[in-house]
Design a protein around this motif. Structure first.
Motif, PDB file in Angstrom:
ATOM      1  N   ASP C  58     -18.885 -50.800 -14.813  1.00  0.00           N
ATOM      2  CA  ASP C  58     -18.669 -49.750 -13.994  1.00  0.00           C
ATOM      3  C   ASP C  58     -20.179 -48.959 -13.403  1.00  0.00           C
ATOM      4  OD1 ASP C  58     -20.534 -48.686 -15.984  1.00  0.00           O
ATOM      5  OD2 ASP C  58     -19.347 -46.217 -16.326  1.00  0.00           O
ATOM      6  N   GLY C 261     -13.381 -43.956   4.771  1.00  0.00           N
ATOM      7  CA  GLY C 261     -13.136 -44.543   3.744  1.00  0.00           C
ATOM      8  C   GLY C 261     -13.729 -43.051   2.079  1.00  0.00           C
ATOM      9  N   GLN C 263     -12.099 -41.295  -0.331  1.00  0.00           N
ATOM     10  CA  GLN C 263     -10.837 -41.278  -1.716  1.00  0.00           C
ATOM     11  C   GLN C 263      -9.125 -40.825  -1.589  1.00  0.00           C
ATOM     12  OE1 GLN C 263     -11.249 -39.747  -5.242  1.00  0.00           O
ATOM     13  NE2 GLN C 263     -13.442 -40.153  -5.512  1.00  0.00           N
ATOM     14  N   LEU C 280      -8.458 -52.756  -3.347  1.00  0.00           N
ATOM     15  CA  LEU C 280      -9.722 -53.234  -4.348  1.00  0.00           C
ATOM     16  C   LEU C 280     -11.329 -52.540  -3.996  1.00  0.00           C
ATOM     17  CD1 LEU C 280     -10.663 -57.186  -3.623  1.00  0.00           C
ATOM     18  CD2 LEU C 280     -12.306 -55.678  -3.605  1.00  0.00           C
ATOM     19  N   TYR C 281     -11.572 -52.642  -2.885  1.00  0.00           N
ATOM     20  CA  TYR C 281     -12.145 -51.239  -2.392  1.00  0.00           C
ATOM     21  C   TYR C 281     -12.607 -50.593  -2.960  1.00  0.00           C
ATOM     22  CZ  TYR C 281     -15.860 -48.580   0.762  1.00  0.00           C
ATOM     23  OH  TYR C 281     -16.945 -47.666   0.614  1.00  0.00           O
ATOM     24  N   GLN C 282     -11.748 -49.355  -2.712  1.00  0.00           N
ATOM     25  CA  GLN C 282     -11.086 -48.466  -3.556  1.00  0.00           C
ATOM     26  C   GLN C 282     -11.192 -47.949  -4.853  1.00  0.00           C
ATOM     27  OE1 GLN C 282      -9.945 -45.248  -2.754  1.00  0.00           O
ATOM     28  NE2 GLN C 282      -8.924 -43.891  -3.724  1.00  0.00           N
ATOM     29  N   GLN C 283     -10.710 -49.632  -6.102  1.00  0.00           N
ATOM     30  CA  GLN C 283     -11.186 -50.128  -7.421  1.00  0.00           C
ATOM     31  C   GLN C 283     -12.260 -49.676  -6.929  1.00  0.00           C
ATOM     32  OE1 GLN C 283      -9.543 -49.315  -9.829  1.00  0.00           O
ATOM     33  NE2 GLN C 283      -7.727 -48.403  -8.968  1.00  0.00           N
ATOM     34  N   GLY C 284     -13.256 -50.664  -6.438  1.00  0.00           N
ATOM     35  CA  GLY C 284     -14.248 -50.916  -6.996  1.00  0.00           C
ATOM     36  C   GLY C 284     -15.388 -50.301  -6.330  1.00  0.00           C
ATOM     37  N   PHE C 285     -14.939 -49.488  -5.776  1.00  0.00           N
ATOM     38  CA  PHE C 285     -16.101 -48.681  -4.791  1.00  0.00           C
ATOM     39  C   PHE C 285     -16.073 -47.109  -5.146  1.00  0.00           C
ATOM     40  CE2 PHE C 285     -17.128 -52.603  -3.610  1.00  0.00           C
ATOM     41  CZ  PHE C 285     -18.328 -53.188  -4.601  1.00  0.00           C
ATOM     42  N   HIS C 286     -14.976 -46.732  -5.678  1.00  0.00           N
ATOM     43  CA  HIS C 286     -14.954 -45.048  -5.359  1.00  0.00           C
ATOM     44  C   HIS C 286     -14.469 -45.161  -7.396  1.00  0.00           C
ATOM     45  CE1 HIS C 286     -13.614 -44.584  -1.173  1.00  0.00           C
ATOM     46  NE2 HIS C 286     -15.037 -44.462  -1.526  1.00  0.00           N
ATOM     47  N   TYR C 287     -13.265 -45.408  -7.595  1.00  0.00           N
ATOM     48  CA  TYR C 287     -13.121 -45.251  -8.754  1.00  0.00           C
ATOM     49  C   TYR C 287     -14.781 -46.493 -10.074  1.00  0.00           C
ATOM     50  CZ  TYR C 287      -9.341 -43.645  -7.651  1.00  0.00           C
ATOM     51  OH  TYR C 287      -8.050 -42.928  -6.589  1.00  0.00           O
ATOM     52  N   TYR C 288     -14.831 -47.029  -8.750  1.00  0.00           N
ATOM     53  CA  TYR C 288     -16.136 -47.686  -9.886  1.00  0.00           C
ATOM     54  C   TYR C 288     -15.346 -48.920 -10.864  1.00  0.00           C
ATOM     55  CZ  TYR C 288     -19.488 -46.900  -6.938  1.00  0.00           C
ATOM     56  OH  TYR C 288     -20.671 -46.242  -6.281  1.00  0.00           O
ATOM     57  N   ASN C 289     -13.614 -49.139 -11.456  1.00  0.00           N
ATOM     58  CA  ASN C 289     -13.336 -49.666 -11.993  1.00  0.00           C
ATOM     59  C   ASN C 289     -13.884 -51.638 -11.389  1.00  0.00           C
ATOM     60  OD1 ASN C 289     -12.576 -48.099 -13.514  1.00  0.00           O
ATOM     61  ND2 ASN C 289     -10.807 -48.098 -12.088  1.00  0.00           N
ATOM     62  N   MET C 290     -14.996 -51.833 -11.668  1.00  0.00           N
ATOM     63  CA  MET C 290     -15.646 -52.869 -11.226  1.00  0.00           C
ATOM     64  C   MET C 290     -14.965 -54.145 -11.918  1.00  0.00           C
ATOM     65  SD  MET C 290     -19.291 -51.722  -9.670  1.00  0.00           S
ATOM     66  CE  MET C 290     -19.224 -52.433  -7.478  1.00  0.00           C
ATOM     67  N   ALA C 293     -11.436 -54.116  -9.679  1.00  0.00           N
ATOM     68  CA  ALA C 293     -12.059 -54.550  -8.644  1.00  0.00           C
ATOM     69  C   ALA C 293     -12.272 -56.426  -8.549  1.00  0.00           C
ATOM     70  CB  ALA C 293     -12.883 -53.780  -7.531  1.00  0.00           C
TER      71      ALA C 293
END
Lengths: 287, 440, 325
Positions: C58, C261, C263, C280-290, C293
């Motif tokens: 994260d 952008g 969520q 992908l962007y949502q998972q990586g940069f909103h949920y920080y499930n990097m 992502a």
């Protein structure tokens, strides 16, 4: 190519020719209108009052050029413009510094591994920008440079695959004999590049610079990723995307802002139309 | 340009060592407050804007008055996404203010917001001055990473003039009544389009979010086993069927066209303020917007109607609140804590802010505010806040992801995209459970 | 669109005009910044990406190794990823097919124009110049269901226009129309290709009494085949990275107050504009499930690499042909 693009061809001769002329030109006119009418509607709406912009009217009942001034009052457009300009200019300058020598080495020097490097250039060029966004973001976050535009600018000073590729293609069009002549005169590679190749490929370099400038100017994903958190560093595209959020029903202001954001690009096109067309057709057709 | 040089040097380092500067690891200890003669500057980020940002500034000025050595840089328009990015980039503000508690689970469990317990213990701060419901939504699994900064309570707003015209004398108390009244209050244009909507049932529109409705339907988010209850609690089905029936009354297309032309939620063009909507669910803060933007509006407030089969819930409602905390990596954590403590527990500061923003004060002493008690529109919300049926949605370690999943499903069903509601709810519940594993 | 103008060039020559045999230090000096750049911004991130894809990360706590869990989740447990992949495939297929047909048709008309060709070319290229965010705003305005000009004009001829960007069934078609509107670049490339077809070919066919449609089918199309190939690859890449227009259209059409952008509005309406890069962007940069992502990025990378390999293969075959000639 140049003659064909200016469209100098003889006019109609026979009666059948006249009919055909009318038919093709009417179709072309319809197509042209299809492309340009949306922009006309946008421009007209930008001049409407907020009330009228909410109706389905197409023509302004009264003209409100002050909408454009209003846009400047509601958003710090000049700052966004400055950020966009900094991003685009620095990126283009960096691209030229790094990509011209690399393209020269790929086009005009013989060395082991050249083919492999060229394949890497193509691979890097075709990779969707989102693919590497996670590790690159992590990298820039560790450097404490997120929240600025530097993560977007710095890479151009090292590498831009698309520009290297395109410049290489341009450099390949110059006959080797010119370079050989330069070398016979005692020029090294650097001087051959600077004295012979660059002056001869000036139009190509102009086209590549334009592409780089336009790409960065229009970029949305990059600034959203790195500068989204910091409104002081927003670019025009980013600001425009959030503009309607703040001015929901004011279509007239939103459209005025849209016109203002498009204007510099269109001006650039009018000034440098030839370079654009040359560059575009070159990427598509010539090897 | 110097930064580029630094960047390149760091790049090399980062590649070699895997980190450069790095994000500081959270410390379990506490940072000391600055000495009285030590000059400190604090940055405070919030999503406030315009009038509300000015009110926050007033409260911050009060803090500066007490701590002349600490100056505060007040920046508005910064939502949770931006704060989260800044924390990860290592340039966080000293103090963050979030409008909702949707992400509290993520803030606390990931350490994005620092644990405040050491400070609370050190300063012997009495948490019992905060009402229980509010205490619950500002911590997650025993980690208190935020303090409440005023609470929000949701109720019904209705247009009295329109009620009188339609011959309705009292606000609806059940969801069926709400539907019936809405039918009577709706006015169509000659061409069949909506002129005035009795109530807009579209999920996602303004304050119509599933978690806000959920409180008045008495639905359960989680079962005894900690798993999502969307598929097992029949209230979910009842709530969504009601929403669908409501939408079908207007016609989905007509409703979409109508809402597409309405003003933004926090602008003077907001539809209730403009008289385009007769009834709406909204937070207590709307009273302040109406005073400022539509002072002539003839309206009243009441608790939001409840499910027909749960009449005893009436009087309660949904609560959430603005929260304040210290992000990981804050440069002046010690001074930041002083600010957090002041903003969340100083009676004068809370009452001043509450009167301006028209929010519910979040400590017991500050609730005894005569000015707020006297405002008839506002008193409704103080009563809802005091009602035992006040509830909130559970926090989750993957933040508000489950809310999006639930709301996406609800929206899809409402627009006719789900043939089998029961199966769809069960699937959504399974999805929420699976997602929680990914984040946790 | 994040795609660079013509990020994919036409099949070109890989043959080298014989240079002076050089020392390896010189080319290295010329290539040095680029090689460092590739190492830092290409090779290293690719390696890091692969590593992150096996972790839970994260960006706050150290990555935790989770083996193949992210991939398993992506393939079996994430219906939104499936929906996003479907949307992206939909856009890739429809955009590629319609864009080529449309651009070829427009170019064919323009190729026959005798007067004012330059003006028409400018008109057609103008929308392609607009920043994608601006172009998307233009379209959400034109197609807004309440008062937009498109539905107004449709109303004149008695057609009840759909809700476009507010209807899950019509949002992607509306995005497709937007993509056609900004396809001026491809049209100009195709037009140049058509004008480059030697006149003798047509004359020879004209002697055989071939009609204009047959001439187009048998002479023009085969002659511009390399350009069409370029157009296909370019459109596929464009479709695979479809992001900006989807995000901005969703944000504007949803009427949300959040910035683009955010969520809540992503994918609006009903996730019909949720493309794979957007998720992908949502998972990586909103949920920080990097970590997750990253696994999604690897999937996107694999798919786009298939097309790259195909492209390079064609490129090399083309160059071998030239060398033989």
């Amino acid at each position: 190519m140049a003659a064909a693009l200016t469209g100098v061809t003889p006019g109609p001769r026979s009666r059948r020719g006249v009919l055909r002329w009318i038919a093709t030109h009417s179709i072309a006119l319809a197509i042209g209108l299809m492309f340009v009418l949306p922009l006309v509607f946008v421009a007209l709406t930008a001049f409407m009052s907020d009330r009228q912009a909410l109706t389905s009217d197409l023509w302004p009942r009264s003209w409100h050029p002050e909408n454009f001034a209003e846009v400047f009052h509601t958003a710090p457009l000049l700052r966004y413009f400055g950020n966009s300009l900094m991003y685009s200019l620095l990126a283009t300058a960096g691209m030229l510094l790094s990509s011209v020598p690399a393209a020269y080495a790929l086009a005009r020097m013989r060395w082991r591994g050249r083919q492999a490097v060229f394949l890497i250039v193509i691979a890097a060029m075709m990779i969707p920008p989102q693919v590497l966004s996670v590790p690159l973001y992590v990298l820039w976050a560790r450097l404490h440079l997120t929240g600025t535009l530097w993560p977007l600018i710095v890479p151009y000073f090292l590498v831009d695959a698309f520009s290297i590729f395109l410049l290489r293609q341009f450099f390949l069009t110059i006959p080797q004999s010119y370079l050989d002549a330069a070398r016979v005169d005692g020029c090294g590679d650097l001087r051959a590049l600077l004295r012979v190749l660059l002056p001869m490929t000036r139009p190509g370099i102009a086209a590549v610079s334009l592409f780089c400038f336009m790409y960065t100017w229009n970029d949305y994903f990059g600034p959203l990723l790195y500068a989204g958190e910091n409104p002081d560093k927003w670019t025009l595209s980013l600001a425009l995307a959030s503009f309607r959020g703040a001015h929901q029903v004011q279509w007239n202001l939103t459209m005025a802002a849209t016109v203002l954001v498009m204007l510099p690009v269109i001006l650039l096109f009018v000034i440098a139309q030839k370079s654009f067309v040359r560059g575009i057709t070159f990427t598509g057709v010539k090897g | 340009m110097r930064r580029i040089g630094v960047a390149t040097a760091c790049l090399a380092l980062a590649l070699a060592a895997g980190a450069c500067g790095g994000v500081e690891t959270g410390s379990s200890g506490t940072a000391q407050a600055p000495a009285a003669n030590e000059k400190v500057s604090l940055s405070v980020w919030s999503k406030f804007s315009g009038r509300e940002l000015g009110l926050l500034q007033k409260a911050l000025d009060g803090f500066h008055g007490k701590h002349p050595n600490i100056t505060v840089d007040n920046r508005g328009g910064q939502d949770d996404d931006k704060v989260a990015q800044a924390i990860r980039g290592g340039n966080p503000p000293d103090v963050a203010i979030s409008f909702s508690t949707d992400n509290i689970g993520q803030f606390c469990s990931s350490g994005a917001w620092q644990d405040l317990k050491p400070y609370i213990t050190r300063d012997k701060l009495d948490l019992n001055q905060i009402p229980a419901a509010t205490r619950t939504y500002t911590e997650f699994k025993g980690t208190r990473c935020a303090m409440p900064l005023l609470a929000d309570v949701y109720g019904l707003y209705y247009n009295k003039a329109m009620f009188a015209k339609a011959g309705i004398t009292a606000p609806p108390k059940t969801m069926s009544e709400l539907f019936e009244y809405a039918k009577k209050l709706t006015v169509f244009n000659p061409d069949g389009s909506i002129k005035v909507a009795g109530f807009v049932p579209t999920i996602g529109f303004y304050s119509n979010h599933v978690q806000m409705w959920a409180a008045n339907w008495g639905v359960q988010w989680k079962g005894q086993d900690g798993k999502s209850a969307l598929g097992t609690d029949p209230q979910w089905q009842a709530m969504l069927e009601w929403a669908k029936k409501f939408t079908d009354f207007y016609g989905k297309d007509k409703l979409a066209k109508f809402t597409a032309g309405l003003g933004q939620e926090y602008s003077p063009d907001q539809a209730f303020e403009k008289g385009q909507i007769a009834m709406a669910m909204d937070g207590e803060y709307r009273t302040a917007f109406i005073t400022a933007e539509a002072p002539d509006l003839d309206y009243a407030t009441a608790p939001f109607p409840v499910a027909d089969n749960k009449p005893d819930l009436y009087g309660g409602g949904y609560t959430t609140g603005t929260i304040i905390g210290i992000p990981k990596g804050a440069k002046n954590a010690g001074a930041a804590w002083e600010l957090v403590k002041y903003m969340s527990t100083d009676t004068g500061a809370l009452q001043g802010l509450a009167q301006g923003l028209k929010n519910v004060p979040s400590t017991v002493p500050s609730l005894q505010d005569p000015t707020l008690q006297q405002d008839e529109h506002f008193k409704t919300f103080l009563d809802i806040f005091a009602n035992p049926n006040l509830s909130t949605n559970p926090a989750s370690s993957n933040g508000g992801a489950y809310l999006k999943t639930a709301e996406d499903f609800a929206t899809s069903y409402q627009s006719g995209g789900v043939p089998d509601l029961k199966a769809g709810l069960a699937k959504t519940a399974a999805q929420i459970d699976a997602d929680a594993q990914l984040g946790g | 669109m994040s795609a660079k103008p013509n990020a994919v060039p036409a099949a070109g020559s890989l043959s080298w005009i014989r240079p002076r045999p050089g020392h390896w230090i010189r080319p290295l000096a010329f290539m040095a910044p680029a090689l460092v750049g590739f190492a830092v911004f290409f090779a290293y991130p690719l390696g890091a990406l692969l590593y992150y894809s096996f972790t839970r990360y994260d960006l706050l706590n150290t990555p935790v190794w989770v083996g193949l869990r992210n991939y398993a989740f992506l393939l079996t447990q994430d219906p939104l990823a499936r929906k996003a992949a479907y949307n992206t495939v939909w856009l890739v297929v429809v955009i590629t097919v319609l864009r080529l047909i449309f651009a070829t048709g427009v170019a064919a008309v323009l190729a026959r124009i005798r007067n004012g060709a330059g003006l028409f070319r400018t008109l057609i290229y103008l929308p392609a110049l607009a920043p994608p965010v601006a172009a998307t705003l233009v379209f959400t305005f034109l197609f807004n269901p309440g008062t937009g000009p498109v539905n107004t004009v449709l109303g004149w001829v008695g057609v009840k226009g759909p809700l476009w960007f507010s209807d899950p069934a019509w949002a992607k078609p509306a995005l497709t129309l937007l993509t056609l509107w900004v396809s001026g670049e491809l049209i100009i490339i195709l037009l140049a290709g058509m004008l480059d077809v030697p006149a003798e070919l047509y004359e020879a066919a004209g002697l055989d009494g071939a009609g204009s449609i047959r001439r187009f089918w048998h002479i023009t199309l085969p002659s511009i085949a390399p350009v069409l190939f370029f157009g296909v690859i370019n459109s596929i890449i464009l479709g695979l990275q479809y992001f900006t227009q989807a995000v901005v259209a969703a944000s504007v059409a949803s009427g949300s107050a959040d910035i683009a952008g955010s969520q809540r509005v992503i994918g609006y309406p009903d996730n019909s504009t949720l493309t794979f890069p957007v998720w992908l962007y949502q998972q990586g940069f909103h949920y920080y499930n990097m970590g997750y992502a990253s696994a999604m990025s690897i999937a996107l990378f694999v798919v786009s690499t298939v097309f790259t390999v195909f492209f390079v293969y064609r490129l090399r075959r083309g160059s071998h042909g030239e060398e033989a000639a």
